[in-house]
Design a protein around this motif. Structure first.
Motif, PDB file in Angstrom:
ATOM      1  N   LEU A 140       0.897 -19.191 -97.087  1.00 27.79           N
ATOM      2  CA  LEU A 140       0.005 -19.042 -95.939  1.00 27.79           C
ATOM      3  C   LEU A 140      -0.257 -20.401 -95.304  1.00 27.79           C
ATOM      4  O   LEU A 140      -0.300 -20.539 -94.075  1.00 27.79           O
ATOM      5  CB  LEU A 140      -1.320 -18.393 -96.365  1.00 27.79           C
ATOM      6  CG  LEU A 140      -1.203 -16.946 -96.857  1.00 27.79           C
ATOM      7  CD1 LEU A 140      -2.513 -16.470 -97.464  1.00 27.79           C
ATOM      8  CD2 LEU A 140      -0.788 -16.017 -95.724  1.00 27.79           C
ATOM      9  N   LEU A 141      -0.392 -21.424 -96.129  1.00 28.11           N
ATOM     10  CA  LEU A 141      -0.606 -22.777 -95.584  1.00 28.11           C
ATOM     11  C   LEU A 141       0.623 -23.241 -94.803  1.00 28.11           C
ATOM     12  O   LEU A 141       0.502 -23.900 -93.772  1.00 28.11           O
ATOM     13  CB  LEU A 141      -0.899 -23.762 -96.722  1.00 28.11           C
ATOM     14  CG  LEU A 141      -2.284 -23.654 -97.369  1.00 28.11           C
ATOM     15  CD1 LEU A 141      -2.346 -24.479 -98.647  1.00 28.11           C
ATOM     16  CD2 LEU A 141      -3.383 -24.093 -96.407  1.00 28.11           C
ATOM     17  N   GLU A 142       1.804 -22.861 -95.297  1.00 23.70           N
ATOM     18  CA  GLU A 142       3.036 -23.254 -94.595  1.00 23.70           C
ATOM     19  C   GLU A 142       3.113 -22.642 -93.207  1.00 23.70           C
ATOM     20  O   GLU A 142       3.788 -23.169 -92.327  1.00 23.70           O
ATOM     21  CB  GLU A 142       4.264 -22.811 -95.400  1.00 23.70           C
ATOM     22  CG  GLU A 142       4.562 -23.724 -96.572  1.00 23.70           C
ATOM     23  CD  GLU A 142       5.604 -23.142 -97.507  1.00 23.70           C
ATOM     24  OE1 GLU A 142       6.276 -22.161 -97.129  1.00 23.70           O
ATOM     25  OE2 GLU A 142       5.727 -23.662 -98.629  1.00 23.70           O
ATOM     26  N   ILE A 176       1.073 -26.192 -87.343  1.00 25.45           N
ATOM     27  CA  ILE A 176       0.852 -27.638 -87.223  1.00 25.45           C
ATOM     28  C   ILE A 176       2.170 -28.282 -86.793  1.00 25.45           C
ATOM     29  O   ILE A 176       3.169 -28.183 -87.521  1.00 25.45           O
ATOM     30  CB  ILE A 176       0.382 -28.230 -88.562  1.00 25.45           C
ATOM     31  CG1 ILE A 176      -0.934 -27.588 -88.991  1.00 25.45           C
ATOM     32  CG2 ILE A 176       0.240 -29.743 -88.482  1.00 25.45           C
ATOM     33  CD1 ILE A 176      -1.385 -27.964 -90.386  1.00 25.45           C
ATOM     34  N   PRO A 177       2.195 -28.919 -85.613  1.00 27.15           N
ATOM     35  CA  PRO A 177       3.453 -29.536 -85.161  1.00 27.15           C
ATOM     36  C   PRO A 177       3.891 -30.648 -86.115  1.00 27.15           C
ATOM     37  O   PRO A 177       3.054 -31.371 -86.641  1.00 27.15           O
ATOM     38  CB  PRO A 177       3.117 -30.106 -83.775  1.00 27.15           C
ATOM     39  CG  PRO A 177       1.659 -29.952 -83.592  1.00 27.15           C
ATOM     40  CD  PRO A 177       1.095 -29.141 -84.688  1.00 27.15           C
ATOM     41  N   ASN A 178       5.192 -30.741 -86.313  1.00 26.41           N
ATOM     42  CA  ASN A 178       5.686 -31.711 -87.275  1.00 26.41           C
ATOM     43  C   ASN A 178       5.916 -33.092 -86.695  1.00 26.41           C
ATOM     44  O   ASN A 178       6.008 -33.263 -85.493  1.00 26.41           O
ATOM     45  CB  ASN A 178       6.987 -31.201 -87.894  1.00 26.41           C
ATOM     46  CG  ASN A 178       6.748 -30.780 -89.318  1.00 26.41           C
ATOM     47  OD1 ASN A 178       5.926 -31.370 -90.010  1.00 26.41           O
ATOM     48  ND2 ASN A 178       7.441 -29.760 -89.750  1.00 26.41           N
ATOM     49  N   ARG A 179       6.021 -34.050 -87.581  1.00 29.13           N
ATOM     50  CA  ARG A 179       6.320 -35.417 -87.167  1.00 29.13           C
ATOM     51  C   ARG A 179       7.711 -35.430 -86.525  1.00 29.13           C
ATOM     52  O   ARG A 179       8.613 -34.715 -86.960  1.00 29.13           O
ATOM     53  CB  ARG A 179       6.347 -36.330 -88.388  1.00 29.13           C
ATOM     54  CG  ARG A 179       5.116 -36.277 -89.208  1.00 29.13           C
ATOM     55  CD  ARG A 179       5.422 -36.609 -90.642  1.00 29.13           C
ATOM     56  NE  ARG A 179       5.511 -38.035 -90.883  1.00 29.13           N
ATOM     57  CZ  ARG A 179       5.967 -38.562 -92.010  1.00 29.13           C
ATOM     58  NH1 ARG A 179       6.419 -37.779 -92.964  1.00 29.13           N
ATOM     59  NH2 ARG A 179       6.004 -39.853 -92.179  1.00 29.13           N
ATOM     60  N   ALA A 234       9.947 -37.628 -86.662  1.00 34.49           N
ATOM     61  CA  ALA A 234      11.009 -38.210 -87.496  1.00 34.49           C
ATOM     62  C   ALA A 234      11.619 -37.190 -88.453  1.00 34.49           C
ATOM     63  O   ALA A 234      12.629 -37.464 -89.085  1.00 34.49           O
ATOM     64  CB  ALA A 234      10.430 -39.373 -88.305  1.00 34.49           C
ATOM     65  N   LEU A 235      11.013 -36.030 -88.527  1.00 35.14           N
ATOM     66  CA  LEU A 235      11.392 -35.091 -89.585  1.00 35.14           C
ATOM     67  C   LEU A 235      12.459 -34.095 -89.115  1.00 35.14           C
ATOM     68  O   LEU A 235      12.385 -33.573 -88.003  1.00 35.14           O
ATOM     69  CB  LEU A 235      10.138 -34.324 -89.999  1.00 35.14           C
ATOM     70  CG  LEU A 235      10.112 -33.785 -91.396  1.00 35.14           C
ATOM     71  CD1 LEU A 235      10.060 -34.926 -92.411  1.00 35.14           C
ATOM     72  CD2 LEU A 235       8.889 -32.899 -91.576  1.00 35.14           C
TER      73      LEU A 235
END
Lengths: 473, 361
Positions: free
Chosen positions: B180-182, B186-189, B191-192
């Motif tokens: 659920l947290l995944e 939330i937009p990712n960095r 660099a990833l």
């Protein structure tokens, strides 16, 4: 049997129900003994025999030590107990490690030696129960405890299931007096025990396993250079994970024991708020540090023979403390670094003994932060499987790889940052109090709500947690 | 007893604990029931999680002359155990594992001196020849559980199955706190690299590991689309790691794949030497996923080499009109009813292959 497993839930409900139904104290203790051996045998039944053999031997030796009149004989029986217990531990835990290092040493002088690889299965919790058992003969020898006449009580003291496989290291001298008379049933103690068990499981399954372990594993398993932020987040994650994992187990153990009317001492006291390294070891794995203090540091001379000898003693104790955690040089280095830090702290204390400014809040906070950061660096050696990984991570933490890889997601970074900040804040706010005192002051509705939230989070987690880290020790 | 009195007493915080416990039970039961209702309203049904425990339980059922299915999720979804039992004379043990490389399981069976049965091995070249990483780890994790399965874990597994067959919210791949947290947006960095996300829950699993696609995935809709979209990144090789020169990395992968051919041939030979049989099967795939697989691992490549090196028979679905016409709703697996029909049509070819007749390619 894991605390965070359905088997344990059912096992515990059955044991507690039958335990409080039985009227006879002897019957209750018999039940606990059988339950403890089932708890242990549920991993690997044959090793329950080894556990019994260790206990029975120390029961016998404890009686011999007490019966011996001549100091020489007392010492001989005690030495026998130490040698047998440590040999057992050494064989199962350090057999291959010793052979590999012997091979390496001989190779340095040109002797080619190919040792056999011993296919040894490490009995779970052997480091803990060996110390439970050994503490008895040592305490009898020291005159701190008198031997019990009941083999059943002693075997129960060593194998009492809440603390059997991952501590706290409960000394027989603390447990055996509680076997004398039955505890009266008390609802408050029982329910408080359940709350502590919930809190321990919450720390383990939700905070350690769900919030932190993934980031720690990702960083420590990454074979390439990392950027500074990711390296720090991985190490902070492990620093939180190992605390919540181990403190969670200890909290569960204390809670489970309370539900059965037994009292175990605290094993952790908000260690990340420690001001200095000696303070850290008064707060982290207290049962091990006091064991090492009483049975190793003080017999070595402690600080009675001057500062230089005390420093050597500290290094020896921390070297062995590191080795106790595992048969690997990385654990030894972890222990040695802690030993060196303790010595440095003593030197600093001697130099700044009369400086009033060291007592100011700002300086205390600064020292606490320095302590935490240094402890985090030492965790790198504790967690890394080899020195190459540890060196790569330490270099990444100090900014050695400006173009190092970014591998943690933003969510993972946020999880680690939030949990770590919360952990440090909670430890700092509670460093001079106890959880019992805080709960006493907390309004009833808030205690109820927090307990329900923890329980629901554990249910939401669906038992997907892993084994406790300290089981491997 | 002459012990000094135990001087340590734990403090019990001063609260009315009985009342607190009752309210806690009610407060926890409420959200748990609500969560169960939500899970059911969001298409989840009570079914088993395909865990290492369930796999270990199946592995324990392997007898010396068993028919064993190994492979990845296609061998898991596309084979009906009852039809195979009817056709081949005994009920196979299902050991295929979603998102895994089957080689470690094949090697395990080869190393099992007692085993002289039949292995039906599903092949997706990209997975079977994976040199390491999560695909190999998935099989190794299951094998590790089988080899060191403790009595406590066995009991937990039995209790867990009882719960999973009754509660829809017990979905370890979708509805745990970690999953659920995944899902938090939330937009990712920057660099990833984009994360490789495994597909959501889309199957039911029975105690013998018979696995079927859920109806919601068979029908066009959000779930089907989401799963389709997930396959392409998952089946696209990740970029080489930055800390190893690309040429060196690719050379290492090439070497590992070469070694896998040799190791597989050796494992097959070991089983055959004891009187056992191995047959490789390529299961249906469709759509863009088929295009991707055909391009990356064409039939003339690893599949042909595998059969040549091992000398084992193989059944490639496209070679037979009866097997080639199936539609995979989400490009990679057959629906439940189609898996029954596919197995029925596959049985004669399996029999021919296992009899060592030439008609199977």
């Amino acid at each position: 049997m894991l605390f965070n497993s359905l088997t344990f839930v059912v096992f515990f409900i059955i044991v507690v129900s039958v335990y409080w139904t039985l009227k006879s104290w002897n019957a209750r203790k018999n039940l606990l003994l059988v339950a403890s051996y089932i708890f242990y045998g549920a991993w690997n039944p044959p090793f329950a025999l080894l556990l019994f053999a260790t206990s029975a031997l120390d029961f016998y030796l404890g009686a011999r030590i007490a019966a011996a009149v001549e100091p020489r004989r007392r010492k001989a029986w005690t030495t026998a107990s130490v040698v047998v217990n440590l040999s057992m531990l050494g064989f199962f835990k350090y057999g291959n490690f010793l052979l590999e290092n012997t091979q390496w040493l001989l190779a340095q002088v040109g002797i080619i030696y190919q040792p056999p690889h011993l296919n040894i299965f490490l009995p779970i919790g052997i480091s803990f129960y060996t110390f439970h058992s050994l503490s008895y003969t040592l305490d009898v020898y020291r005159g701190v405890a008198q031997p019990t006449k009941s083999l059943r009580d002693f075997v129960l003291a060593v194998s009492f299931f809440p603390q059997l496989v991952a501590g706290p290291i409960v000394r027989a001298a603390d447990f055996l007096p509680q076997c004398v008379a039955p505890p009266a049933p008390r609802a408050g103690r029982f329910i408080w025990g359940l709350l502590l068990m919930t809190f321990g499981l919450f720390q383990k399954t939700v905070l350690a396993d769900t919030m932190l372990s993934g980031s720690a594993d990702t960083i420590f398993n990454y074979p390439g250079p990392l950027n500074t932020l990711d390296a720090w987040m991985g190490v902070l994650a492990f620093s939180g994970q190992i605390f919540f994992d181990f403190a969670g187990y200890s909290t569960c153990a204390i809670g489970a024991a309370l539900c059965l009317g037994f009292e175990l001492r605290d094993n952790f006291r908000f260690p990340y708020a420690a001001i200095g390294f000696s303070d850290f070891w008064r707060r982290w794995h207290i049962s091990l540090s006091t064991f090492l203090r009483d049975f190793l540091y003080i017999p070595l001379g402690g600080n009675r023979s001057g500062p230089a000898r005390a420093a050597v003693n500290l290094i020896i104790v921390m070297f062995l403390g590191g080795l106790w955690h595992g048969a690997a040089w990385t654990f030894v280095v972890w222990g040695l670094i802690h030993g060196v830090l303790l010595v440095i702290e003593r030197v600093c204390r001697a130099i700044f003994r009369d400086a009033a400014w060291t007592e100011s809040l700002g300086v205390q906070v600064l020292i606490a932060l320095v302590t935490y950061v240094a402890v985090c660096f030492t965790w790198v050696f504790f967690r890394a499987g080899d020195f190459a990984t540890a060196a790569r991570l330490v270099r990444a933490m100090v900014g050695f790889f400006p173009n190092g890889e970014a591998i943690l997601t933003t969510r993972e970074i946020l999880q680690v940052a939030i949990v770590s900040a919360g952990l440090l804040l909670a430890h700092w706010l509670m460093r001079n109090t106890t959880i019992e005192a805080v709960v006493s002051r907390t309004p009833r509705w808030l205690v109820t709500a927090l307990w329900a939230v923890m329980l629901f989070a554990i249910i939401l987690n669906q038992g997907s947690g892993s084994a406790f880290i300290y089981f491997q020790f | 007893m002459a012990f000094v009195p135990f001087d340590f007493k734990r403090t019990i915080p001063d609260h009315s604990w009985r009342g607190i416990l009752i309210i806690v039970v009610l407060l926890t039961a409420g959200p748990t029931i609500a969560w169960e209702l939500y899970a059911r309203s969001a298409r989840y049904r009570p079914t088993l999680n395909d865990t290492s425990d369930l796999w270990a339980q199946a592995r324990e059922r392997v007898k010396p002359d068993s028919i064993v299915i190994i492979g990845d999720s296609r061998a898991l979804f596309d084979m009906d155990l009852a039809v195979l039992e009817q056709g081949l004379g005994s009920r196979p043990v299902q050991l295929a594992l979603a998102g895994s490389c089957a080689y470690p399981v094949l090697a395990d069976l080869a190393a099992d001196e007692k085993f002289r049965g039949t292995v039906i091995c599903g092949i997706v070249p990209r997975m079977f020849f994976a040199p390491g990483g999560p695909l190999v780890e998935a099989s190794e994790k299951a094998l590790k559980r089988y080899r060191s399965w403790t009595p406590a874990q066995r009991v937990s597994h039995q209790l867990g199955m009882l719960a999973e067959e009754r509660f829809a919210f017990l979905k370890e791949r979708d509805l745990t706190l970690a999953r659920l947290l995944e899902k938090l947006p939330i937009p990712n960095r920057t660099a990833l690299s984009p994360p490789r996300i495994p597909p959501p829950y889309f199957q039911t699993t029975e105690r013998d590991r018979r696995t079927r696609m859920v109806e919601e995935c068979v029908r066009p809709g959000a779930l089907q689309t989401r799963i389709k979209e997930g396959w392409l990144p998952l089946f696209t090789p990740p970029p080489p790691p930055s800390y190893v020169p690309k040429e060196k990395f690719l050379a290492g992968v090439g070497k590992a794949i070469e070694a896998r051919f040799g190791d597989t041939a050796a494992a097959v030979e070991k089983i055959r030497a004891r009187g056992g049989k191995v047959v490789f099967v390529r299961f249906p795939m469709t759509g863009k996923l088929k295009e991707l697989e055909d391009q990356a691992t064409p039939r003339a490549g690893p599949w042909t080499r595998l059969l040549k090196d091992t000398g084992a028979p193989g059944i490639y679905f496209e070679d037979y009109p009866e097997l080639a016409g199936f539609d995979c709703p989400e490009w990679s697996h057959l629906s439940g009813p189609d898996s029954v029909e596919f197995t029925r049509r596959l049985v004669p070819y399996l029999k021919t292959a296992l009899a060592g007749k030439e008609s199977v390619k």
